[in-house]
Design a protein around this motif. Structure first.
Motif, short mmCIF file in Angstrom:
data_model
loop_
_atom_site.label_atom_id
_atom_site.label_comp_id
_atom_site.label_asym_id
_atom_site.label_seq_id
_atom_site.Cartn_x
_atom_site.Cartn_y
_atom_site.Cartn_z
N UNK A 137 0.55 -1.46 0.29
CA UNK A 137 0.30 -0.30 0.14
C UNK A 137 0.62 1.18 0.46
N UNK A 138 1.71 1.50 1.27
CA UNK A 138 2.75 2.29 1.25
C UNK A 138 3.01 2.17 -0.30
N UNK A 139 3.78 1.48 -0.55
CA UNK A 139 4.78 1.56 -2.27
C UNK A 139 3.51 1.84 -3.20
N UNK A 140 2.27 2.01 -3.80
CA UNK A 140 1.83 2.26 -4.94
C UNK A 140 1.31 4.08 -4.19
N UNK A 141 1.31 4.01 -2.93
CA UNK A 141 1.02 6.04 -2.79
C UNK A 141 2.55 6.69 -3.04
N UNK A 142 3.61 5.75 -3.07
CA UNK A 142 4.74 6.77 -3.36
C UNK A 142 5.17 6.95 -4.83
N UNK A 143 5.29 5.80 -5.46
CA UNK A 143 5.01 5.55 -7.23
C UNK A 143 4.37 5.37 -7.43
N UNK A 202 1.21 -1.00 -7.59
CA UNK A 202 1.60 -2.54 -6.61
C UNK A 202 0.76 -3.00 -6.27
N UNK A 203 0.31 -3.98 -6.03
CA UNK A 203 -0.62 -5.25 -5.64
C UNK A 203 0.04 -6.11 -4.83
N UNK A 204 -0.44 -6.73 -3.88
CA UNK A 204 -0.75 -7.86 -3.45
C UNK A 204 -1.60 -8.62 -3.66
N UNK A 205 -0.77 -10.15 -3.86
CA UNK A 205 -2.15 -11.38 -3.83
C UNK A 205 -1.88 -11.91 -2.26
N UNK A 206 -3.09 -12.55 -1.92
CA UNK A 206 -3.12 -13.27 -0.49
C UNK A 206 -3.52 -14.29 -1.33
#
Length: 246
Positions: A164-170, A177-181
């Motif tokens: 989430x932080x990566x998505x906001x900064x980049x 940036x997304x993650x899989x669960x």
């Protein structure tokens, strides 16, 4: 996003010698993309050769080697459009028995390595000026921890937050940036310890009545790198067959 919709993407997949990582790499190869498989295991070269891809060997638990290995993979492709951070470790230890070293190792490999590889890849994506996609492997455990998985679950919850932080900064660079669960996915890892009764129990947690396969997870990774996912970022997508729904 990345190159034109019809151009091959330059893809790096970590933890790709076998299991989910190998399936993800194979799915991108099937799309016509140029792929480098990264893993600590030397036999990643054999997996890559079978797929018609390239490989790089490095220990993502070692910061210097992680940076070197990812840089080597990117140089092999002459750039990068998609980074899939799949590498990780798993173990079951009761909460009261977890040693400090076990906790640190879990976070070093499952979470810190993603920070390091993302830093290297994102800088290249920014220099290229064409945007990019980052897909991080979290886990159902990062949202709904199971007994005996405190350090694993905590590391995967950290992956979700890091993503989430990566998505906001980049985002300003058109990098998503997304993650899989994933939920219970049947891979070679653990095959010698699970029983048919265990698999039946896990399968019963899904409304679909089955566990996941590596291909289920790979399909979602490829989707998140596609033009159809251009407006998706900062999300933690469940690939659980409905085992959890939040």
């Amino acid at each position: 996003m990345t190159p034109s919709d019809n151009a091959p993407r330059r893809v790096v997949v970590t933890g790709a010698a076998r299991g989910i990582g190998a399936a993800i790499a194979g799915a991108f190869v099937a799309e016509g993309d140029q792929v480098v498989l990264v893993d600590r295991a030397p036999d990643v070269a054999d997996t890559a050769a079978d797929l018609g891809a390239k490989s790089a060997v490095c220990d993502l638990g070692d910061p210097d080697d992680a940076r070197r290995g990812i840089s080597e993979a990117i140089d092999t492709l002459d750039g990068i459009d998609v980074l899939v951070n799949n590498a990780g470790v798993f173990e079951i230890v009761p909460l009261l028995d977890i040693e400090a070293e076990q906790w640190s190792r879990m976070f070093d490999i499952n979470t810190r390595s993603m920070l390091l590889t993302t830093q290297v890849a994102a800088r290249r994506m920014i220099d290229q000026g064409t945007g990019g996609r980052i897909v991080n492997m979290a886990s159902m455990g990062g949202k709904d921890p199971a007994r005996g998985q405190s350090h694993y679950a905590a590391s995967k919850a950290a992956v979700i937050a890091l993503t989430q932080a990566t998505a906001k900064e980049l985002g300003e660079y058109q990098i998503t940036a997304n993650s899989l669960c994933p939920g219970y996915v049947l891979t070679e890892m653990g095959a010698d310890t699970r029983t048919p009764e265990m698999v039946a129990g896990w399968s019963s947690l899904s409304p679909l009545g089955r566990c996941g396969s590596p291909d289920d997870v790979a399909a979602m990774a490829v989707f998140l790198a596609s033009p159809s996912a251009a407006y998706l970022t900062g999300q933690a997508f469940n690939v659980t067959g409905g085992m959890i729904m939040h």
